[in-house]
Structure formats: C-alpha cells, structure tokens
Enzyme design. Structure first.
Site, PDB file in Angstrom:
ATOM      1  N   HIS A  21       1.033  -9.266   4.747  1.00  0.00           N
ATOM      2  CA  HIS A  21      -0.621  -8.422   5.075  1.00  0.00           C
ATOM      3  C   HIS A  21      -0.935  -8.271   3.251  1.00  0.00           C
ATOM      4  O   HIS A  21      -1.289  -7.581   2.865  1.00  0.00           O
ATOM      5  CB  HIS A  21      -0.123  -6.664   5.193  1.00  0.00           C
ATOM      6  CG  HIS A  21      -0.859  -5.989   5.208  1.00  0.00           C
ATOM      7  ND1 HIS A  21      -0.974  -5.300   5.737  1.00  0.00           N
ATOM      8  CD2 HIS A  21      -2.301  -5.304   4.525  1.00  0.00           C
ATOM      9  CE1 HIS A  21      -2.097  -4.139   6.593  1.00  0.00           C
ATOM     10  NE2 HIS A  21      -2.869  -4.817   5.222  1.00  0.00           N
ATOM     11  N   PHE A  65      -7.641   7.287   4.968  1.00  0.00           N
ATOM     12  CA  PHE A  65      -7.542   7.140   6.010  1.00  0.00           C
ATOM     13  C   PHE A  65      -6.211   7.881   6.657  1.00  0.00           C
ATOM     14  O   PHE A  65      -6.308   7.661   8.378  1.00  0.00           O
ATOM     15  CB  PHE A  65      -7.413   5.994   6.407  1.00  0.00           C
ATOM     16  CG  PHE A  65      -8.219   4.745   6.075  1.00  0.00           C
ATOM     17  CD1 PHE A  65      -8.666   4.008   5.254  1.00  0.00           C
ATOM     18  CD2 PHE A  65      -9.320   4.643   7.521  1.00  0.00           C
ATOM     19  CE1 PHE A  65      -9.728   3.059   4.916  1.00  0.00           C
ATOM     20  CE2 PHE A  65     -10.100   3.337   7.078  1.00  0.00           C
ATOM     21  CZ  PHE A  65     -10.455   3.056   6.022  1.00  0.00           C
ATOM     22  N   TYR A 106     -12.457  -1.519  13.565  1.00  0.00           N
ATOM     23  CA  TYR A 106     -13.230   0.485  12.393  1.00  0.00           C
ATOM     24  C   TYR A 106     -14.980  -0.118  12.952  1.00  0.00           C
ATOM     25  O   TYR A 106     -15.167   1.481  13.526  1.00  0.00           O
ATOM     26  CB  TYR A 106     -12.928   0.071  11.225  1.00  0.00           C
ATOM     27  CG  TYR A 106     -11.690   0.370  10.710  1.00  0.00           C
ATOM     28  CD1 TYR A 106     -11.132   0.951  10.695  1.00  0.00           C
ATOM     29  CD2 TYR A 106     -11.170  -0.614  10.611  1.00  0.00           C
ATOM     30  CE1 TYR A 106     -10.088   1.570  10.290  1.00  0.00           C
ATOM     31  CE2 TYR A 106      -9.933  -1.127  10.149  1.00  0.00           C
ATOM     32  CZ  TYR A 106      -9.532   0.438  10.338  1.00  0.00           C
ATOM     33  OH  TYR A 106      -8.083   0.585   9.414  1.00  0.00           O
ATOM     34  N   ARG A 156       4.345   0.775  12.426  1.00  0.00           N
ATOM     35  CA  ARG A 156       3.867  -0.713  12.650  1.00  0.00           C
ATOM     36  C   ARG A 156       3.603  -0.747  10.647  1.00  0.00           C
ATOM     37  O   ARG A 156       2.683  -0.254   9.504  1.00  0.00           O
ATOM     38  CB  ARG A 156       2.162  -1.388  12.671  1.00  0.00           C
ATOM     39  CG  ARG A 156       1.924  -2.519  12.383  1.00  0.00           C
ATOM     40  CD  ARG A 156       0.582  -2.963  12.641  1.00  0.00           C
ATOM     41  NE  ARG A 156       0.429  -3.796  12.280  1.00  0.00           N
ATOM     42  CZ  ARG A 156      -1.634  -4.399  11.346  1.00  0.00           C
ATOM     43  NH1 ARG A 156      -1.694  -3.081  10.747  1.00  0.00           N
ATOM     44  NH2 ARG A 156      -2.331  -4.909  10.347  1.00  0.00           N
ATOM     45  N   GLU A 167      -5.115  -1.321  14.475  1.00  0.00           N
ATOM     46  CA  GLU A 167      -5.746  -0.483  13.499  1.00  0.00           C
ATOM     47  C   GLU A 167      -6.486   0.586  14.102  1.00  0.00           C
ATOM     48  O   GLU A 167      -7.493  -0.646  14.120  1.00  0.00           O
ATOM     49  CB  GLU A 167      -6.019  -1.193  11.744  1.00  0.00           C
ATOM     50  CG  GLU A 167      -4.673  -1.755  10.995  1.00  0.00           C
ATOM     51  CD  GLU A 167      -5.066  -1.708   9.643  1.00  0.00           C
ATOM     52  OE1 GLU A 167      -6.727  -1.847   9.467  1.00  0.00           O
ATOM     53  OE2 GLU A 167      -4.699  -2.829   8.970  1.00  0.00           O
ATOM     54  N   GLN A 200       0.783  -1.256   0.229  1.00  0.00           N
ATOM     55  CA  GLN A 200      -0.150  -0.167   0.406  1.00  0.00           C
ATOM     56  C   GLN A 200       0.464   1.324  -0.271  1.00  0.00           C
ATOM     57  O   GLN A 200       0.157   2.315  -0.294  1.00  0.00           O
ATOM     58  CB  GLN A 200      -1.122  -0.298   1.135  1.00  0.00           C
ATOM     59  CG  GLN A 200      -1.691  -1.264   1.270  1.00  0.00           C
ATOM     60  CD  GLN A 200      -2.919  -1.188   2.433  1.00  0.00           C
ATOM     61  OE1 GLN A 200      -2.559  -1.836   3.347  1.00  0.00           O
ATOM     62  NE2 GLN A 200      -4.194  -0.429   2.223  1.00  0.00           N
ATOM     63  N   TRP A 239      -4.309   3.575  11.350  1.00  0.00           N
ATOM     64  CA  TRP A 239      -4.396   3.395  10.139  1.00  0.00           C
ATOM     65  C   TRP A 239      -4.978   4.440   9.663  1.00  0.00           C
ATOM     66  O   TRP A 239      -6.001   5.249   9.911  1.00  0.00           O
ATOM     67  CB  TRP A 239      -5.311   2.385   9.399  1.00  0.00           C
ATOM     68  CG  TRP A 239      -5.277   1.769   8.211  1.00  0.00           C
ATOM     69  CD1 TRP A 239      -6.122   2.669   7.288  1.00  0.00           C
ATOM     70  CD2 TRP A 239      -3.734   1.318   7.381  1.00  0.00           C
ATOM     71  NE1 TRP A 239      -5.607   1.820   6.386  1.00  0.00           N
ATOM     72  CE2 TRP A 239      -4.341   1.065   6.590  1.00  0.00           C
ATOM     73  CE3 TRP A 239      -3.397   0.365   8.382  1.00  0.00           C
ATOM     74  CZ2 TRP A 239      -3.136   0.606   5.228  1.00  0.00           C
ATOM     75  CZ3 TRP A 239      -2.548  -0.456   7.183  1.00  0.00           C
ATOM     76  CH2 TRP A 239      -2.492  -0.402   5.955  1.00  0.00           C
ATOM     77  N   ASN A 247      -7.435  -4.629  14.353  1.00  0.00           N
ATOM     78  CA  ASN A 247      -8.096  -4.071  13.401  1.00  0.00           C
ATOM     79  C   ASN A 247     -10.221  -2.905  14.074  1.00  0.00           C
ATOM     80  O   ASN A 247     -10.176  -4.721  13.996  1.00  0.00           O
ATOM     81  CB  ASN A 247      -8.018  -4.519  12.021  1.00  0.00           C
ATOM     82  CG  ASN A 247      -6.322  -4.648  11.594  1.00  0.00           C
ATOM     83  OD1 ASN A 247      -5.623  -4.440  13.030  1.00  0.00           O
ATOM     84  ND2 ASN A 247      -6.242  -4.714  10.684  1.00  0.00           N
ATOM     85  N   ASN A 256      -1.979 -10.599   8.264  1.00  0.00           N
ATOM     86  CA  ASN A 256      -2.545  -9.392   8.888  1.00  0.00           C
ATOM     87  C   ASN A 256      -3.765 -10.029   8.784  1.00  0.00           C
ATOM     88  O   ASN A 256      -4.396 -10.579   7.849  1.00  0.00           O
ATOM     89  CB  ASN A 256      -2.217  -8.271   8.160  1.00  0.00           C
ATOM     90  CG  ASN A 256      -3.654  -6.480   8.219  1.00  0.00           C
ATOM     91  OD1 ASN A 256      -3.482  -6.530   8.895  1.00  0.00           O
ATOM     92  ND2 ASN A 256      -3.738  -7.300   6.866  1.00  0.00           N
ATOM     93  N   GLU A 257      -4.817  -9.875   9.454  1.00  0.00           N
ATOM     94  CA  GLU A 257      -6.109  -9.641   9.414  1.00  0.00           C
ATOM     95  C   GLU A 257      -6.735 -11.165   8.535  1.00  0.00           C
ATOM     96  O   GLU A 257      -7.341 -11.219   7.846  1.00  0.00           O
ATOM     97  CB  GLU A 257      -7.471  -8.339   8.413  1.00  0.00           C
ATOM     98  CG  GLU A 257      -7.166  -7.587   8.969  1.00  0.00           C
ATOM     99  CD  GLU A 257      -8.192  -6.365   8.732  1.00  0.00           C
ATOM    100  OE1 GLU A 257      -8.903  -6.316   7.308  1.00  0.00           O
ATOM    101  OE2 GLU A 257      -8.571  -5.428   9.368  1.00  0.00           O
TER     102      GLU A 257
HETATM  103  C1  NOJ Z   1      -7.534  -3.622   6.598  1.00  0.00           C
HETATM  104  C2  NOJ Z   1      -5.455  -4.086   6.831  1.00  0.00           C
HETATM  105  O1  NOJ Z   1      -5.058  -4.341   6.747  1.00  0.00           O
HETATM  106  C3  NOJ Z   1      -5.339  -2.383   5.451  1.00  0.00           C
HETATM  107  O2  NOJ Z   1      -4.365  -3.094   4.081  1.00  0.00           O
HETATM  108  C4  NOJ Z   1      -6.611  -2.034   4.649  1.00  0.00           C
HETATM  109  O3  NOJ Z   1      -6.180  -0.744   4.036  1.00  0.00           O
HETATM  110  C5  NOJ Z   1      -7.389  -1.427   6.045  1.00  0.00           C
HETATM  111  N1  NOJ Z   1      -7.391  -2.011   7.221  1.00  0.00           N
HETATM  112  C6  NOJ Z   1      -8.450   0.373   5.900  1.00  0.00           C
HETATM  113  O4  NOJ Z   1      -9.583  -0.923   4.955  1.00  0.00           O
END
Ligand code: NOJ
Length: 508
Positions: free
Chosen positions: A140, A438, A312, A96, A379, A39, A422, A310, A185-186
C-alpha cells in the site's frame, strides 16, 4: 376495508417497500471495510519494524502539505483484538488491510522479523476466528526505506527479486488462511503521485517514471503459482478509478473521455487483458513509453484474477488538443483532455458528490472494454473533517446510495463480488494526515485510550449488514435518541425519508 384504513396501511408499508436490504444482494456478495498498515498500525518503531518511505516522508514534513505522522496512528498494532471484535459486532464479512513490508522484513530483503510475523498471524487468526475474511494488500505504497536507499526502490528492476521474495514469505506464511491478495494498491496513483507529479514518496518527478511500474515477473510466476495451486488463492491488482463521461456529445469529447479512461485505467488494464498498452498511449507518449517484450507481454497478460477498484469521484471530459502541442509533456499533458468533476447539487467543496450513476457507468464501461472480470470495490466512502460530528449524514447517504446502486449493476451483468468501505477507522490519511477523515469510527487523538467511537455511518452499516431494513430504521433510531435532531439535507434528498417524515408530521 375502508379507504382510510387502506391508505393508512399503504403509508405504513410504503417506506419499507423500496428500502435497501441485504437481501437485495447475492448471498456470497461480500461486505467489508478497509485500512492500510501505515495508516492504522502505529507502533512504528516497535518490535523490530524499520521505516518505510512513508515514515521518512511524514517525518520530513509531508512535503509541507500537512502535519503529523503515523508513528501511533490508531495503534491497531496493540488494539487489533478490540478492532476485530468491533468488526464482528458490526457484521463485516471481510477486512481489507495491508502488510507492512518493513515490519515483516525490516530491511526489505533478508531475514524475517519474528515479531512482525507473529503480529500478522495473530491479526489473521483473530479475523478468521470471528468469521471475517482477510483480504490482504502487499504494497500500500509503503516500500521499505532500505530498498529506496539501496537502489531507488521501484525505479530499479532489482525490486522484482525482492518483491517476489517478500510475496513468497507472505504466501507461504499466511496463504493457508488468506485467499485474496492484492499486489499493489492504486498502482496508477502511486506511479503518478510518486514518479510524475511527485506529491507522494518517493517523490520523483521524472517523465520516464512509468518504466518503474512494469515489473518483469519472470521469476515471479514460478515462485507464486505453486502456492496458488496448493492454496487456491486469488491475486489481483488495485486501481484508483474514475468514471469518465464526455462533456458534450461531440465526437471529440466522446473520444476524449475514452482517451482519459485509456490513460488512467487502460495503462494497467490493457496490459493485464491484452498484453499491451492502449494504442492511444503509444501514439501520444511515443518513444517515451517503454514497450513490452514478447515474453513480458505474455507474463503480464491474464495475470490478475480480479480487479480491485477504489471509487470516489468522476469527471466530465473535454477534448483539449492544444495540450499535445506542448513540447515538454508529462503524463497529464499527454492525455490531451480537460477534466471537470461531476458535481451534485448542494455538494460542498470538501465532500465528494454522491452520484451513483457514475459508478454504474464506470463498471459498465470496464465490462464492455475488458470483459467481465471479477471486481471488488475495495474502497468507497465519504470525506469529512476529522473532528466533525459523529452524526455523519453525508457518509450515511454516500453508503446508502452507492450500496443501493449495486443490485442494479449486478442485474446488468457486471461481475462485482464485494464492497469495502474506506475506512474502518479514522486513519492517518496519506494525502491529508489527520485533517480529513473517512472512518466509520472516530478517534479522539487527545484521548490517550484512542477509544473507537462509532459514527452514525457505523450504526447504519451495521444495521444494514445485520439484515435490518435501512432508511426508516436509522431515522427512527436517531430520532429516538435525540428528538431534536435535524434530519436536514439527508431527508430532503431522500424520497424514502421524506415519506417517513411526512408520515410523522401527519400523525402529530
Ligand atoms: C486511497 C488510498 O488507498 C488510501 O490510502 C487513502 O487513504 C484513501 N484512498 C482516501 O484517500
């Protein structure tokens, strides 16, 4: 003292009395910001890097959902020094980021790319020299394309050997300076998105996909533990988390909320804690859910040192028993629930509602279910449009309110160790490209210098990290710079700012 003087003193002190300050946190609590290799790095074809499945996906049109790719992105590969200096100036304790597997080992296995090695060494050294901890994610989502081509990547158990070799290189080369490692990640979204719904690479839509996420680490521990012993590092796993709350207090909705949490989070956290999938997953998924052998169960159990979350949004959950009557079921249907986002008054559809009680609820529930494992909020942040205003009040409010909720969460005994925003910069968003942002810093993609422009949220975060008392200060600073600024919704939603505003109005 006259009553008038007393009232004046109270009015002056009041806004600062309940304002947020870094002193509300334990001294070792970490504050940082996040990003990931694909990213931000750019330099996609430079210095020996080969494609990951994300390069392929983006160049094939991002499943027609948005345009763009991260060939250049924020160009952190060339601008890492400038970025680290910016981090230091802001007062971040930690950054991170993730390592691009296909930059370090371009074919996914075999020889190491010396330029890739050099880049991560330089980045890590720069961070350390500025007193910033490196928190590193190994995957990731950006698996080397070569491994996807050779044996379908995470679908094959052959990935175990190659992942171990890659992790081994990272621990050996960087483990003397990096103490916090996150394997994936996730993991939950990667599995759902990549192998169930198919909206992210490798875009498979197989209901049997969860198998690919059980890595048999039979060789893994023997490879990593010697390094851990010497290096005193910590290895964790990261999940996208939601708070799940029953829509009504009927027993059906209460158990539906528990079921949703078991499916989204227990899917990983039960094996990590108890060595088994949650009972409700075994029941609803039946023979489609692979079972752990005794030795796999022992390997997986207690294998994480910390959990990265993470966070949100959250959901109200309604029982939906009808979905379990459907014959061809996938992961989403197997849950037997309906999810409704938790809103806040005035939330617009493209921004996340800011509801800190949901973070508190989630963390309490994780502690009650899985014990008090160390948790890093890896995040959190607010989504806006890429070219929207630098005065990102909704992000300031988001950071203020979520960070402000943490002292209470800590007082409740939850083992939260750190908080990362994030994202540090506006990055190529994996689910939206350059359409949403973000970042604490804006980048004008038409400006060839890709200058980092701090948003108000960067100023706010930096002031907070540098020990300034927050809400009143930021208000005054912004007003000083631009007296005509309308503090609109942020003020009207924020009792502290209301007091400041009231005071300002009264004094005119
Ligand atoms: C999830 C991911 O880890 C990240 O790559 C993504 O850009 C953000 N959260 C926002 O959606």
């Amino acid at each position: 003292m006259s009553l008038k003087v007393f009232v004046l003193i109270v009015l002056v002190l009041l806004p600062f009395g309940d304002a947020l300050s870094r002193d509300d946190f334990p001294p070792h609590f970490l504050f940082g910001a996040s990003a990931s290799a694909y990213q931000v790095e750019g330099a996609a074809k430079e210095d020996g890097r080969k494609p990951s499945i994300w390069d392929t996906f983006a160049h094939a049109g991002n499943a027609n959902r948005y345009t763009g790719n991260a060939d250049i992105a924020c160009d952190q590969y060339h601008k890492y020094k400038e970025d680290v200096q910016l981090m230091a100036k802001m007062g971040l304790d930690a950054y991170r980021f993730s390592i691009s597997w296909s930059r370090l080992i371009p074919d996914g296995k075999g020889s190491i790319n010396p330029k890739g090695l050099q880049y991560y060494n330089k980045l890590i050294n720069e961070l350390i020299s500025q007193g910033i901890q490196a928190h590193v994610t190994l995957v990731h989502w950006d698996l080397p394309q070569a491994l996807e081509d050779e044996y379908e990547g995470w679908m094959s158990r052959r990935i175990v050997k190659d992942f171990i070799a890659y992790a081994d290189v990272c621990f050996r080369e960087f483990g003397d300076r990096v103490k916090y490692w996150t394997t994936v990640n996730e993991g939950n979204v990667f599995a759902i998105g990549g192998y169930d719904a198919g909206f992210v690479p490798p875009q498979r839509c197989s209901p049997f996909s969860t198998q690919s996420l059980i890595y048999n680490c039979s060789g893994g521990n023997s490879s990593t533990e010697p390094y851990l012993d010497r290096q005193h590092g910590f290895i964790g796993f990261n999940l996208l988390t939601y708070g799940f709350f029953p829509l009504t207090n009927t027993s059906e909705d209460i158990s539906a909320a528990k079921r949703a949490q078991d499916f989204y989070l227990g899917w990983f956290l039960n094996p990590f804690t108890f060595g088994e999938y949650p009972d409700i997953m075994k029941k609803n998924v039946g023979s489609r859910l692979p079972l752990f052998s005794k030795s796999e169960s022992n390997l997986v159990k207690d294998s994480i040192d910390f959990l990265g979350i993470n966070y949100y949004v959250s959901f109200y959950v309604k029982d939906n028993p009808g979905s379990l009557q459907i014959k061809d079921r996938d992961y989403m249907v197997d849950m037997g629930v309906e999810l409704q986002p938790v809103f806040e008054n005035g939330t617009t559809t493209d921004q996340f509602p800011i509801v800190p009680w949901t973070l508190h609820g989630l963390l309490d529930s994780l502690r009650n279910t899985y014990g008090n494992m160390p948790i890093y909020i890896h995040e959190n942040g607010q989504q806006t449009h890429w070219n929207s205003s630098l005065e990102d009040w909704s992000r300031v409010k988001c950071l203020h309110d979520y960070i402000g909720s943490i002292p209470n969460i800590l007082r409740n005994g939850v083992n939260v160790r750190g908080y990362f925003v994030w994202s540090f910069l506006d990055v190529f968003e994996l689910l939206a490209g350059y359409e949403s942002s973000f970042g604490l810093h804006y980048i004008d993609l038409n400006d060839p210098t890709l200058r980092r422009q701090p948003k108000l949220s960067a100023v706010w975060y930096s002031n907070f990290l540098n020990g300034r008392i927050m809400d009143p200060m930021i208000t005054m600073e912004v007003q000083k710079k631009n007296p005509s600024v309308v503090l609109s919704t942020f003020v009207s939603n924020n009792p502290i700012l209301q007091k400041v505003q009231l005071k300002a109005n009264n004094s005119c």
